[in-house]
Design a protein around this motif. Structure first.
Motif, PDB file in Angstrom:
ATOM      1  N   TYR A  34      -4.399   0.812   2.434  1.00 17.76           N
ATOM      2  CA  TYR A  34      -5.193  -0.240   3.069  1.00 17.76           C
ATOM      3  C   TYR A  34      -4.380  -1.521   3.240  1.00 17.76           C
ATOM      4  O   TYR A  34      -3.400  -1.725   2.515  1.00 17.76           O
ATOM      5  CB  TYR A  34      -6.450  -0.502   2.221  1.00 17.76           C
ATOM      6  CG  TYR A  34      -7.418   0.660   2.320  1.00 17.76           C
ATOM      7  CD1 TYR A  34      -8.455   0.645   3.250  1.00 17.76           C
ATOM      8  CD2 TYR A  34      -7.267   1.788   1.516  1.00 17.76           C
ATOM      9  CE1 TYR A  34      -9.323   1.722   3.375  1.00 17.76           C
ATOM     10  CE2 TYR A  34      -8.125   2.873   1.637  1.00 17.76           C
ATOM     11  CZ  TYR A  34      -9.149   2.825   2.562  1.00 17.76           C
ATOM     12  OH  TYR A  34      -9.995   3.901   2.701  1.00 17.76           O
ATOM     13  N   PRO A  35      -4.787  -2.389   4.164  1.00 23.65           N
ATOM     14  CA  PRO A  35      -4.063  -3.660   4.342  1.00 23.65           C
ATOM     15  C   PRO A  35      -3.948  -4.414   3.018  1.00 23.65           C
ATOM     16  O   PRO A  35      -4.929  -4.523   2.269  1.00 23.65           O
ATOM     17  CB  PRO A  35      -4.941  -4.426   5.335  1.00 23.65           C
ATOM     18  CG  PRO A  35      -5.646  -3.357   6.115  1.00 23.65           C
ATOM     19  CD  PRO A  35      -5.887  -2.242   5.135  1.00 23.65           C
ATOM     20  N   GLY A  36      -2.767  -4.899   2.711  1.00 24.53           N
ATOM     21  CA  GLY A  36      -2.547  -5.682   1.491  1.00 24.53           C
ATOM     22  C   GLY A  36      -2.285  -4.835   0.254  1.00 24.53           C
ATOM     23  O   GLY A  36      -2.003  -5.363  -0.819  1.00 24.53           O
ATOM     24  N   GLU A  37      -2.360  -3.516   0.405  1.00 25.03           N
ATOM     25  CA  GLU A  37      -2.183  -2.641  -0.749  1.00 25.03           C
ATOM     26  C   GLU A  37      -0.727  -2.157  -0.842  1.00 25.03           C
ATOM     27  O   GLU A  37      -0.089  -1.910   0.178  1.00 25.03           O
ATOM     28  CB  GLU A  37      -3.104  -1.428  -0.601  1.00 25.03           C
ATOM     29  CG  GLU A  37      -3.130  -0.545  -1.824  1.00 25.03           C
ATOM     30  CD  GLU A  37      -3.985   0.703  -1.648  1.00 25.03           C
ATOM     31  OE1 GLU A  37      -4.442   1.210  -2.676  1.00 25.03           O
ATOM     32  OE2 GLU A  37      -4.179   1.162  -0.505  1.00 25.03           O
ATOM     33  N   VAL A  38      -0.238  -2.016  -2.075  1.00 19.30           N
ATOM     34  CA  VAL A  38       1.104  -1.484  -2.286  1.00 19.30           C
ATOM     35  C   VAL A  38       0.987  -0.124  -2.974  1.00 19.30           C
ATOM     36  O   VAL A  38       0.523  -0.033  -4.114  1.00 19.30           O
ATOM     37  CB  VAL A  38       1.970  -2.432  -3.151  1.00 19.30           C
ATOM     38  CG1 VAL A  38       3.378  -1.858  -3.336  1.00 19.30           C
ATOM     39  CG2 VAL A  38       2.057  -3.823  -2.526  1.00 19.30           C
ATOM     40  N   LEU A  39       1.368   0.920  -2.252  1.00 18.64           N
ATOM     41  CA  LEU A  39       1.326   2.275  -2.792  1.00 18.64           C
ATOM     42  C   LEU A  39       2.752   2.709  -3.098  1.00 18.64           C
ATOM     43  O   LEU A  39       3.620   2.675  -2.219  1.00 18.64           O
ATOM     44  CB  LEU A  39       0.722   3.236  -1.763  1.00 18.64           C
ATOM     45  CG  LEU A  39       0.709   4.704  -2.196  1.00 18.64           C
ATOM     46  CD1 LEU A  39      -0.417   4.958  -3.182  1.00 18.64           C
ATOM     47  CD2 LEU A  39       0.584   5.632  -0.996  1.00 18.64           C
ATOM     48  N   CYS A  40       3.004   3.076  -4.353  1.00 19.62           N
ATOM     49  CA  CYS A  40       4.346   3.532  -4.705  1.00 19.62           C
ATOM     50  C   CYS A  40       4.376   5.049  -4.776  1.00 19.62           C
ATOM     51  O   CYS A  40       3.412   5.674  -5.230  1.00 19.62           O
ATOM     52  CB  CYS A  40       4.776   2.950  -6.053  1.00 19.62           C
ATOM     53  SG  CYS A  40       5.017   1.176  -5.952  1.00 19.62           S
ATOM     54  N   ILE A  41       5.469   5.620  -4.320  1.00 18.81           N
ATOM     55  CA  ILE A  41       5.637   7.069  -4.335  1.00 18.81           C
ATOM     56  C   ILE A  41       6.896   7.406  -5.116  1.00 18.81           C
ATOM     57  O   ILE A  41       7.981   6.903  -4.807  1.00 18.81           O
ATOM     58  CB  ILE A  41       5.747   7.625  -2.895  1.00 18.81           C
ATOM     59  CG1 ILE A  41       4.430   7.359  -2.140  1.00 18.81           C
ATOM     60  CG2 ILE A  41       6.083   9.107  -2.907  1.00 18.81           C
ATOM     61  CD1 ILE A  41       4.418   7.865  -0.716  1.00 18.81           C
ATOM     62  N   THR A 187       0.735 -11.682   4.573  1.00 23.85           N
ATOM     63  CA  THR A 187       0.559 -11.040   5.887  1.00 23.85           C
ATOM     64  C   THR A 187      -0.427  -9.875   5.833  1.00 23.85           C
ATOM     65  O   THR A 187      -0.720  -9.271   6.854  1.00 23.85           O
ATOM     66  CB  THR A 187       1.917 -10.507   6.416  1.00 23.85           C
ATOM     67  OG1 THR A 187       2.512  -9.697   5.391  1.00 23.85           O
ATOM     68  CG2 THR A 187       2.866 -11.637   6.771  1.00 23.85           C
ATOM     69  N   ASN A 188      -0.924  -9.572   4.632  1.00 27.87           N
ATOM     70  CA  ASN A 188      -1.890  -8.484   4.454  1.00 27.87           C
ATOM     71  C   ASN A 188      -1.336  -7.144   4.965  1.00 27.87           C
ATOM     72  O   ASN A 188      -2.062  -6.356   5.573  1.00 27.87           O
ATOM     73  CB  ASN A 188      -3.191  -8.832   5.184  1.00 27.87           C
ATOM     74  CG  ASN A 188      -4.385  -8.235   4.475  1.00 27.87           C
ATOM     75  OD1 ASN A 188      -4.350  -8.000   3.259  1.00 27.87           O
ATOM     76  ND2 ASN A 188      -5.440  -7.971   5.229  1.00 27.87           N
ATOM     77  N   THR A 189      -0.057  -6.935   4.733  1.00 28.31           N
ATOM     78  CA  THR A 189       0.593  -5.704   5.193  1.00 28.31           C
ATOM     79  C   THR A 189       0.312  -4.570   4.201  1.00 28.31           C
ATOM     80  O   THR A 189       0.267  -4.797   2.994  1.00 28.31           O
ATOM     81  CB  THR A 189       2.130  -5.934   5.259  1.00 28.31           C
ATOM     82  OG1 THR A 189       2.370  -7.151   5.952  1.00 28.31           O
ATOM     83  CG2 THR A 189       2.847  -4.808   5.960  1.00 28.31           C
ATOM     84  N   ALA A 190       0.130  -3.379   4.734  1.00 25.41           N
ATOM     85  CA  ALA A 190       0.020  -2.194   3.866  1.00 25.41           C
ATOM     86  C   ALA A 190       1.437  -1.724   3.564  1.00 25.41           C
ATOM     87  O   ALA A 190       2.258  -1.625   4.477  1.00 25.41           O
ATOM     88  CB  ALA A 190      -0.741  -1.088   4.580  1.00 25.41           C
ATOM     89  N   VAL A 191       1.715  -1.453   2.282  1.00 25.67           N
ATOM     90  CA  VAL A 191       3.094  -1.132   1.906  1.00 25.67           C
ATOM     91  C   VAL A 191       3.187   0.226   1.216  1.00 25.67           C
ATOM     92  O   VAL A 191       2.369   0.545   0.347  1.00 25.67           O
ATOM     93  CB  VAL A 191       3.668  -2.224   0.975  1.00 25.67           C
ATOM     94  CG1 VAL A 191       5.077  -1.866   0.514  1.00 25.67           C
ATOM     95  CG2 VAL A 191       3.686  -3.552   1.694  1.00 25.67           C
ATOM     96  N   ILE A 192       4.175   0.981   1.625  1.00 22.24           N
ATOM     97  CA  ILE A 192       4.479   2.241   0.953  1.00 22.24           C
ATOM     98  C   ILE A 192       5.890   2.102   0.402  1.00 22.24           C
ATOM     99  O   ILE A 192       6.846   1.907   1.151  1.00 22.24           O
ATOM    100  CB  ILE A 192       4.392   3.425   1.930  1.00 22.24           C
ATOM    101  CG1 ILE A 192       2.948   3.536   2.420  1.00 22.24           C
ATOM    102  CG2 ILE A 192       4.843   4.718   1.251  1.00 22.24           C
ATOM    103  CD1 ILE A 192       2.783   4.374   3.649  1.00 22.24           C
TER     104      ILE A 192
END
Ligand SMILES: Nc1ncnc2c1ncn2[C@@H]1O[C@H](COP(=O)(O)OP(=O)(O)OP(=O)(O)O)[C@@H](O)[C@H]1O
Ligand SMILES: [Mg+2]
Length: 253
Positions: A34-41, A187-192
């Motif tokens: 989602y926007p603003g979320e940081v998902l780590c893999i 910037t409310n960027t979604a991050v992977i």
């Protein structure tokens, strides 16, 4: 709220033609960011992380499943998904500002507009006086700042950080990560964030996905902490994730 990016049962095979054996690079992966979320893999070497990244960037086509990106109409030159890789991939014959604005050139933006778009980002990362210099005049950390600018200039909805801080020294990596996280929040960027560094994943992500080999989600951790950058690394979680990854067998086709 709609996810910025959604993967549904995405899989990728290589080979299977011309007498080459079929290899499953990505078995089946589904997630939303989602926007603003940081998902780590995180996952073992060769488990299919870069293949996943390439599919999200549109450089590889999934063999199965679908990838949906919530691309908002934007004022002019934006790309829905941008990435920063482990090596900065700057063009040595171009100045810093021309490197930062590189993605706009393909979109047919004039030189003046390209520079106008890139300069605030260079300023944002402390490189405002370096625009006219060439990459070889910069340190590794400064070069990686330029590649971060190059991604943000495109105003992406989704930013992929593929080992983006992996080859920097710990102090520089930490600083750059914090700067990047600030911009991401603003910037409310979604991050992977793809990383081999479990501590980095735990210190940075809102969620951590652990991949098996070939890639499928074997465990997901929701991190309940005050916010990115303020967390301590959780030693027990780190050990648990390490064990999960280590147990993944070497893949033979
Ligand atoms: N273009 C390709 N053609 C054939 N096989 C490929 C191709 N790209 C990747 N593979 C195979 O897919 C599997 C996953 O590779 P990938 O590069 O995605 O792993 P990774 O998780 O990024 O590994 P690392 O952590 O070492 O970077 C590997 O077995 C690799 O050999
Ligand atoms: Mg890789």
């Amino acid at each position: 709220m709609k996810p910025a990016i959604k993967l549904t049962d995405v899989g990728k095979d290589f080979g299977g033609t011309g007498g080459k054996p079929k290899r499953v690079a990505v078995r089946r992966v589904s997630f939303s960011v989602y926007p603003g979320e940081v998902l780590c893999i995180v996952g073992k070497s060769g488990c299919g992380k870069s293949t996943l990244v390439n599919m999200m960037l549109g450089l590889e086509t999934p063999s199965r499943g679908s990838i949906t990106i919530d691309s908002k109409p934007n004022s002019g030159h934006h790309r829905p998904v941008a990435a920063v890789f482990q090596t900065d991939r700057l063009l040595p014959w171009r100045t810093v500002v021309d490197n930062a604005a590189l993605g706009l050139e393909a979109a047919g933006v004039s030189k003046r507009q390209r520079h106008d778009a890139a300069r605030p980002w260079l300023e944002r990362v402390g490189l405002e006086t370096w625009g006219g210099h060439y990459p070889h005049e910069l340190s590794g950390g400064m070069r990686q700042r330029v590649s971060i600018c190059r991604a943000f200039v495109l105003q992406p909805e989704v930013l992929i950080l593929d080992e983006a801080f992996g080859h920097l020294d710990e102090v520089t990596a930490q600083q750059l990560r914090q700067d990047c996280l600030k911009i991401i929040a603003e910037t409310n960027t979604a991050v992977i964030m793809v990383t081999h560094n479990i501590a980095e994943a735990l210190a940075t992500g809102h969620r951590v996905l652990v991949l098996g080999k070939p890639a499928e989600i074997i465990k997901e951790f929701e991190l309940k902490a005050p916010g990115p950058g303020e967390r301590k690394v959780y030693p027990a979680l780190r050990d648990e994730i390490f064990d999960l990854i280590e147990k993944q067998s070497e893949y033979t086709a």
